[in-house]
Design an enzyme around this catalytic site. Structure first.
Site, short mmCIF file in Angstrom:
data_model
loop_
_atom_site.label_atom_id
_atom_site.label_comp_id
_atom_site.label_asym_id
_atom_site.label_seq_id
_atom_site.Cartn_x
_atom_site.Cartn_y
_atom_site.Cartn_z
N GLY A 1 0.97 -1.22 -0.06
CA GLY A 1 0.17 -0.47 -0.09
C GLY A 1 1.03 0.66 0.42
N ASN A 2 0.31 2.80 0.38
CA ASN A 2 0.91 3.62 0.20
C ASN A 2 0.43 4.94 1.03
OD1 ASN A 2 -0.37 5.53 -1.68
ND2 ASN A 2 -0.99 3.93 -2.76
N ARG A 3 0.82 5.82 0.81
CA ARG A 3 0.75 6.68 2.50
C ARG A 3 -0.18 8.03 2.20
NH1 ARG A 3 5.90 9.00 4.50
NH2 ARG A 3 4.43 10.50 6.09
N ALA B 1 -3.39 8.16 -5.40
CA ALA B 1 -2.30 7.30 -4.92
C ALA B 1 -2.23 5.59 -5.81
CB ALA B 1 -1.73 7.51 -4.25
#
Ligand code: CTP
Ligand code: CA
Length: 230
Positions: A33-35, A100
């Site tokens: 995943g990402n932030r 994102a």
């Protein structure tokens, strides 16, 4: 920096906004995943609705309340996000890719939990590239197609500044507007505020020094409105 009055200048317009960060599952319990929190995308959806637009918000793994009067579609992975954005974009006047999307996903999904063995070995995860949704939207656009807006979270490095990377990305993606965030040191993530430079395909540059994500959202719609197909 807030607009003094909310002009209903998106009345009769249909807009699509993506928000959040995609997840690419390895097994039933683990993902890459990402932030991204989704806050900037939610601010875009909320402000577009306030300006009179019919809004579809495609939300990837966000933990934010649904903005009032907005149609929210929930997705998990980049492939899901692409399907939902393309479905909503067919008759849209503008599409803003604030999400994102993960650039890569595991080549294989294992349907059962990956187990640790007693020795010290570790599995190798092979990744494959995900589709580029923004570039795909630009490629599939026809004459009266939507205004397309991308985001770029950049850090300066030995090959160029944040703006250099932004200009190159705008040219590469072929979208109408690119909102460039400086994310050196984790700036922008989780925050209610943002600083950005908005680059347009016609060469114009609009600076948004610092302010609430809703004010940046309004500044983005201010640049979208004159570019809408009439
Ligand atoms: N984007 C997209 N589909 C992807 C990846 C990114 O539509 N698979 C969109 C993002 O929503 C954003 C824009 O493209 O609006 C730029 O994303 P970014 O990650 O900065 O661009 P990339 O081309 O993936 O470049 P980088 O190698 O810097 O990650
Ligand atoms: Ca990327």
């Amino acid at each position: 920096l807030r607009r003094p009055t909310a002009e209903p200048d998106l009345t009769g317009r249909k807009v699509v906004v993506s928000a959040g960060g995609t997840r690419e599952f390895l097994d039933p319990v683990r993902y890459l995943g990402n932030r991204s929190s989704g806050r900037q995308g939610y601010a875009l959806a909320k402000t577009a609705a306030a300006r009179g637009a019919t809004v579809t918000l495609v939300a990837a793994n966000t933990a934010l309340p649904d903005p009032a009067g907005v149609d929210v579609v929930r997705v998990v992975s980049t492939n899901d996000l692409r399907d939902a954005v393309f479905a909503a974009a067919t008759d849209a006047d503008a599409v803003v890719m604030a999400a994102a999307p993960a650039d890569f996903r595991p080549a294989d999904y294992v349907g059962t939990k990956i187990k640790k063995t007693d020795d010290t070995s570790a599995p190798t995860v092979t990744l494959v590239q995900n589709p580029d949704i923004l570039a795909g939207l630009v490629r599939s656009r026809t004459g009266a197609g939507p205004v397309i807006v991308g985001f770029a979270a950049e850090t300066g490095d030995s090959t160029g500044t944040v703006l250099d990377h932004g200009r190159a990305k705008l040219a590469r993606k072929g979208c109408d507007l690119l909102v460039v965030n400086d994310v050196s040191g984790g700036k922008a993530f989780e925050s209610a505020e943002n600083a950005a430079v908005i680059l347009a395909a016609d060469g114009s540059v609009t600076e948004f020094p610092h302010g609430p994500k809703e004010a940046l959202a309004d500044a983005i719609w201010d640049l979208v409105v004159p570019r809408l197909f009439h």
